[in-house]
Scaffold this active site. Structure first.
Site, PDB file in Angstrom:
ATOM      1  NE  ARG A 114       1.291  10.109  10.112  1.00  0.00           N
ATOM      2  CZ  ARG A 114       0.898   8.977   9.522  1.00  0.00           C
ATOM      3  NH1 ARG A 114      -0.244   8.432   9.825  1.00  0.00           N
ATOM      4  NH2 ARG A 114       1.665   8.410   8.621  1.00  0.00           N
ATOM      5  NE  ARG A 164      -6.567   4.438   6.184  1.00  0.00           N
ATOM      6  CZ  ARG A 164      -5.692   5.213   6.788  1.00  0.00           C
ATOM      7  NH1 ARG A 164      -5.926   5.613   8.017  1.00  0.00           N
ATOM      8  NH2 ARG A 164      -4.600   5.599   6.193  1.00  0.00           N
ATOM      9  CE  LYS A 223      -1.547   1.593   4.067  1.00  0.00           C
ATOM     10  NZ  LYS A 223      -1.292   3.024   4.299  1.00  0.00           N
ATOM     11  CG  ASN A 224       2.638   2.610   3.495  1.00  0.00           C
ATOM     12  OD1 ASN A 224       1.464   2.934   3.369  1.00  0.00           O
ATOM     13  ND2 ASN A 224       3.211   2.388   4.662  1.00  0.00           N
ATOM     14  CB  CYS A 256      -3.511   6.336  10.799  1.00  0.00           C
ATOM     15  SG  CYS A 256      -4.273   4.738  10.594  1.00  0.00           S
TER      16      CYS A 256
HETATM   17  C1  UD1 Z   1       4.873   6.610   6.200  1.00  0.00           C
HETATM   18  C2  UD1 Z   1       3.902   5.461   6.148  1.00  0.00           C
HETATM   19  C3  UD1 Z   1       3.504   5.019   7.538  1.00  0.00           C
HETATM   20  C4  UD1 Z   1       4.737   4.739   8.370  1.00  0.00           C
HETATM   21  C5  UD1 Z   1       5.721   5.887   8.325  1.00  0.00           C
HETATM   22  C6  UD1 Z   1       7.047   5.573   8.999  1.00  0.00           C
HETATM   23  C7  UD1 Z   1       2.745   5.865   4.092  1.00  0.00           C
HETATM   24  C8  UD1 Z   1       1.462   6.223   3.420  1.00  0.00           C
HETATM   25  N1  UD1 Z   1       2.730   5.877   5.411  1.00  0.00           N
HETATM   26  O1  UD1 Z   1       4.179   7.691   6.803  1.00  0.00           O
HETATM   27  O2  UD1 Z   1       2.707   3.859   7.417  1.00  0.00           O
HETATM   28  O3  UD1 Z   1       4.336   4.534   9.716  1.00  0.00           O
HETATM   29  O4  UD1 Z   1       6.029   6.230   6.962  1.00  0.00           O
HETATM   30  O5  UD1 Z   1       7.623   4.456   8.428  1.00  0.00           O
HETATM   31  O6  UD1 Z   1       3.714   5.522   3.456  1.00  0.00           O
HETATM   32  N2  UD1 Z   1       7.765  14.231  10.183  1.00  0.00           N
HETATM   33  C9  UD1 Z   1       7.978  15.582  10.413  1.00  0.00           C
HETATM   34  N3  UD1 Z   1       7.838  16.453   9.363  1.00  0.00           N
HETATM   35  C10 UD1 Z   1       7.508  16.046   8.121  1.00  0.00           C
HETATM   36  C11 UD1 Z   1       7.311  14.671   7.887  1.00  0.00           C
HETATM   37  C12 UD1 Z   1       7.442  13.789   8.934  1.00  0.00           C
HETATM   38  O7  UD1 Z   1       8.269  15.985  11.530  1.00  0.00           O
HETATM   39  O8  UD1 Z   1       7.403  16.878   7.213  1.00  0.00           O
HETATM   40  C13 UD1 Z   1       7.936  13.262  11.274  1.00  0.00           C
HETATM   41  C14 UD1 Z   1       6.665  12.484  11.605  1.00  0.00           C
HETATM   42  O9  UD1 Z   1       5.861  13.198  12.531  1.00  0.00           O
HETATM   43  C15 UD1 Z   1       7.235  11.220  12.192  1.00  0.00           C
HETATM   44  C16 UD1 Z   1       8.520  11.009  11.388  1.00  0.00           C
HETATM   45  O10 UD1 Z   1       8.835  12.262  10.816  1.00  0.00           O
HETATM   46  O11 UD1 Z   1       7.580  11.407  13.537  1.00  0.00           O
HETATM   47  C17 UD1 Z   1       8.413   9.984  10.280  1.00  0.00           C
HETATM   48  O12 UD1 Z   1       7.288  10.277   9.468  1.00  0.00           O
HETATM   49  P1  UD1 Z   1       7.235   9.895   7.921  1.00  0.00           P
HETATM   50  O13 UD1 Z   1       8.339   8.938   7.600  1.00  0.00           O
HETATM   51  O14 UD1 Z   1       7.099  11.127   7.121  1.00  0.00           O
HETATM   52  O15 UD1 Z   1       5.866   9.115   7.862  1.00  0.00           O
HETATM   53  P2  UD1 Z   1       4.787   9.161   6.711  1.00  0.00           P
HETATM   54  O16 UD1 Z   1       5.454   9.324   5.391  1.00  0.00           O
HETATM   55  O17 UD1 Z   1       3.695  10.093   7.100  1.00  0.00           O
END
Ligand code: UD1
Length: 432
Positions: free
Chosen positions: A122, A397, A22-23, A117
């Site tokens: 986030r 989902r 999915k991701n 979620c």
């Molecule tokens: C993706 C995955 C999710 C997984 C996560 C970590 C998808 C659709 N979702 O989520 O299932 O749990 O990777 O492997 O692929 N952060 C910031 N600023 C930003 C972006 C992120 O501070 O601009 C922080 C987030 O709050 C979190 C960390 O970075 O603490 C990692 O988040 P991120 O890797 O971006 O997760 P997602 O891409 O949202």
């Protein structure tokens, strides 16, 4: 409201086929609209998030044709606008990938701030920082992110935090910038590599995906291609944990064992047998498992998306385990539900201290988010008696035919939506 009703106690035994990730599918669908030629995507998982995203690209005019359950053709030549409706975004957070895709293709994107979620705050500041670095003007206007630019120019970007979403989003937009972009401290997850491979199949020039420095030489356009999505490491890991929790014996098929190393290592450490083949893994749990410590980390560390399932297994292991969640702060919400099934877990800040018990007892419980929901299903499959799981909308989902796959492994589980269906299940499965 759909629920799962489960009678626990059966060891899960057999083979299960893992779907596409999915991701990886979500950013790849978004990136597919970056060419005006037709893209054929294979091995797409048939899960709600993917189907909502397909609807949202239809909403801006893209042509989407489903060839079969796991194959779609997408053509972005008919896109008539760069403003994505909130209706879609509130359902799936990952529609923020349309920002990078639309910005890259049209120098213009308007996407409402995402929902998704509820596993903690986030932010998407790193995505926006990357877009700004390559020349976009980004502002937030009435809850919508509006990104525009005259032209994008490659830049050297140092990510403050390792982010899967930001790495992918910047990679997409920068593929169409003029000149070279370097992303330092990039995420290394297999789905980052899969998106890079897909973009390269459309004509991008991206090197280094899978390491923490990604180099992107911008190109002037993309062409169509046919691409198969990588297997879902989190779905695979979930079934591996189901084998461990139920003292089962499961062969997960269509996986890349290398992607599973952090999960396999923990299962070995606590006493499971883990056998790797070319594209499958067998997990056998023949005896009571032992305690360990786990800390979630970006890939290749232990995935945060496997933390709830691992905690369920450790809640059954002998001794005291400590699980530290270092990616998302709100990822222990399932612990209260698990405690209602008899688990002995204390949460302090981002750490769960787990005293293993012999077995769970069935209960009516609520799924707080996608992976926690899957973890509670695993707990219910191990539990004595029956359980009803509410709010399975979260689980749907991200897991294709979860109940069907579990049934094929010997689980007694049904998807129901009325009380009389629950009663019918109980009568059929001897729970009265
Ligand atoms: C993706 C995955 C999710 C997984 C996560 C970590 C998808 C659709 N979702 O989520 O299932 O749990 O990777 O492997 O692929 N952060 C910031 N600023 C930003 C972006 C992120 O501070 O601009 C922080 C987030 O709050 C979190 C960390 O970075 O603490 C990692 O988040 P991120 O890797 O971006 O997760 P997602 O891409 O949202």
């Amino acid at each position: 409201m759909e629920q799962y009703v489960i009678k626990g106690g059966n060891p899960l035994v057999g083979e299960v086929e893992i779907a596409g990730a999915k991701n990886a599918a979500l950013p790849i669908i978004s990136a597919a609209i970056m060419t005006d030629e037709t893209v054929t995507l294979e091995n797409l998982p048939d899960v709600n998030d993917v189907n909502v995203l397909l609807d949202s690209i239809r909403g801006i005019g893209a042509y989407v044709e489903r060839i079969d359950r796991h194959t779609v053709k997408i053509n972005g030549s008919t896109i008539h606008g760069c403003a994505v409706e909130y209706e879609y975004i509130k359902k799936i957070r990952a529609s923020y990938y349309l920002l990078g895709a639309l910005l890259g293709k049209y120098n213009n994107a308007s996407v409402p701030l995402p929902g998704g979620c509820n596993i903690g705050s986030r932010p998407i500041d790193q995505h926006l920082k990357g877009f700004r670095a390559i020349g976009a003007n980004v502002k937030i206007d009435h809850g919508t992110i509006v990104a525009t630019c005259d032209h994008m120019t490659g830049a050297h970007i140092f990510m403050d935090i390792v982010s899967v979403g930001a790495t992918i989003n910047i990679m997409m937009a920068a593929s169409r910038a003029v000149g070279r972009t370097i992303i330092e401290n990039a995420a290394k997850e297999p789905h980052v590599v899969d998106v890079a491979n897909f973009l390269n199949s459309m004509g991008a020039n991206i090197r280094g995906a899978g390491t923490d420095v990604i180099r992107i030489n911008g190109v002037s356009g993309f062409h169509g291609c046919t691409y198969a999505i990588v297997p879902d490491m989190i779905e695979a890991g979930t079934f591996m944990m189901a084998a461990a929790a139920t003292k089962g014996d499961i062969i997960v098929k269509n996986v890349i064992p290398k992607h599973m190393e952090a999960v396999s290592a923990k299962l070995l450490e606590i006493g499971c047998e883990v056998e790797e083949f070319d594209d499958s893994i067998r997990v056998v749990a023949a005896k009571r498992l032992q305690r360990t410590h786990v800390k979630t980390q970006p890939y290749p560390g232990f995935p945060t998306d496997m933390q709830p399932q691992m905690s369920v297994v450790l809640a059954l292991a002998q001794g005291t385990s400590i699980v530290t969640e270092s990616i998302f702060e709100n990822r222990f919400k399932y612990v209260d539900e698990l405690s209602r099934m008899g688990a002995n877990i204390k949460v302090e800040s981002n750490t769960a201290i787990i005293d293993g018990i012999e077995g769970f007892t069935g209960a009516q419980i609520t799924s707080p988010d996608l992976r926690a929901g899957a973890a509670l299903v695993i707990a219910a499959l191990q539990a004595d008696g029956y359980s009803v799981i509410d709010d399975i909308i979260y689980i749907l989902r991200g897991y294709e035919d979860f109940d069907g796959k579990l049934r094929s492994l010997g689980a007694e589980i049904e998807k129901v939506s009325t009380e009389s269906e629950i009663q019918k299940f109980k009568m059929k499965n001897g729970c009265m």
